[in-house]
Design an enzyme around this catalytic site. Sequence first.
Site, PDB file in Angstrom:
ATOM      1  N   CYS A 145       5.013  26.297  37.594  1.00  0.00           N
ATOM      2  CA  CYS A 145       4.997  26.690  38.995  1.00  0.00           C
ATOM      3  C   CYS A 145       6.299  26.208  39.634  1.00  0.00           C
ATOM      4  O   CYS A 145       7.075  25.462  39.014  1.00  0.00           O
ATOM      5  CB  CYS A 145       3.807  26.043  39.703  1.00  0.00           C
ATOM      6  SG  CYS A 145       3.903  24.244  39.630  1.00  0.00           S
ATOM      7  N   GLU A 148      -2.378  12.495  42.648  1.00  0.00           N
ATOM      8  CA  GLU A 148      -2.234  13.239  43.911  1.00  0.00           C
ATOM      9  C   GLU A 148      -3.251  12.747  44.942  1.00  0.00           C
ATOM     10  O   GLU A 148      -2.925  12.586  46.129  1.00  0.00           O
ATOM     11  CB  GLU A 148      -2.415  14.739  43.658  1.00  0.00           C
ATOM     12  CG  GLU A 148      -2.233  15.550  44.934  1.00  0.00           C
ATOM     13  CD  GLU A 148      -2.575  17.017  44.763  1.00  0.00           C
ATOM     14  OE1 GLU A 148      -2.266  17.604  43.708  1.00  0.00           O
ATOM     15  OE2 GLU A 148      -3.169  17.579  45.706  1.00  0.00           O
ATOM     16  N   ASN A 180      -5.035  21.091  36.537  1.00  0.00           N
ATOM     17  CA  ASN A 180      -5.106  22.559  36.600  1.00  0.00           C
ATOM     18  C   ASN A 180      -5.298  23.160  35.211  1.00  0.00           C
ATOM     19  O   ASN A 180      -5.945  24.184  35.048  1.00  0.00           O
ATOM     20  CB  ASN A 180      -3.907  23.130  37.354  1.00  0.00           C
ATOM     21  CG  ASN A 180      -2.660  23.181  36.521  1.00  0.00           C
ATOM     22  OD1 ASN A 180      -2.465  24.124  35.780  1.00  0.00           O
ATOM     23  ND2 ASN A 180      -1.814  22.158  36.618  1.00  0.00           N
TER      24      ASN A 180
END
Length: 351
Positions: A31, A145, A243
Amino acid sequence: MPRVPALRNRLKDTPVTGAKRVLLAAPRGYCAGVDRAVIAVEKALERFGAPVYVRKQIVHNIHVVSTLEKKGAIFVDDVEEVPTGSHIVFSAHGVSPAVVKGAADRQLDAIDATCPLVTKVHREAVRFAKQDFEILLIGHHGHEEVEGTMGHAPERTTLVNSPADVPNIVVQNPDHVVWLSQTTLSVDETMETVRLLRERFPNLQDPPSDDICYATTNRQVAIRKVAAEADLVIVVGSSNSSNTMRLVDVALEYGAKAAYRVDYASEIQQEWLDGVATVGVTSGASVPEVLVQEVLDDLADAGYGDVSQVVTAEEDLMFSLPKELRKDADGNADERGLGGRVRQLDWQKNR
Ligand code: SF4
């Protein structure tokens, strides 16, 4: 990233009912946030020389980390481990203000490679905390995160690890609560958690925009479509990549008969291919395309040379480099945009 040496011709071409083929999900792989973070470390090494310290894994992928280590990056868990005056890069997952202060106290030159989409969630947390909201942060306990986001509003944030947590949440004012989320969760599971939260707190406020990022969402949408036709799905990525792990879950949920995660093609087991006509392939947002190429090469050896790409979205989001790296040593600006799009859609050129 260098091409990974693979053990070729390891998998056998055994007969199955029907034509063998691969459905390759797109988008997949890098990404824009990961691209930016990896290039930030490479550029810091070029600019300042080795070693450059990196707090935590720059992105959750063992191949990326080991490649950067070979170039002179040193990965640490804590700023306390870094010699005073060194350069340190904060990872794409973001850090709390306490970590920023810790680095400043040690007179470290910090380069912040936090993904701008994670920074957006940090800003939301700060803003809602200032408005006295109680923040219900949907995310995984212990994920970097989540630690970084909670650190921006520690007094006001409660972690919601899963739908099962919802009945036990305690808030002071049920009419003044907002939900935020980690950027890399399952879209479906998060929406289910929000539904349950709203049952308990009917005045629950939504974030201003989705916190689950475009890359996570796009990769899940693509694998849903592939999984519906796949006997087997192979997800390339590391086990600590949220993810990536969600892609395995989503593949199974949306019809794949089996789904496995591998870091490298060499981990594919012959027995996974028994009776398999259609193999779906995808990769997490921190996975360089070279690792997918190796999987396709090994599958081709096993008779799965017919590869069709299943494209559900095209990505063109790009970020600029962290501000600390936008100018070179001579003061010239580097304003290039960094995104994962080119690397994933150019796969045929590399074969
Ligand atoms: S997965 Fe999303 S939030 Fe994470 S680095 Fe990539 S773009 Fe940013």
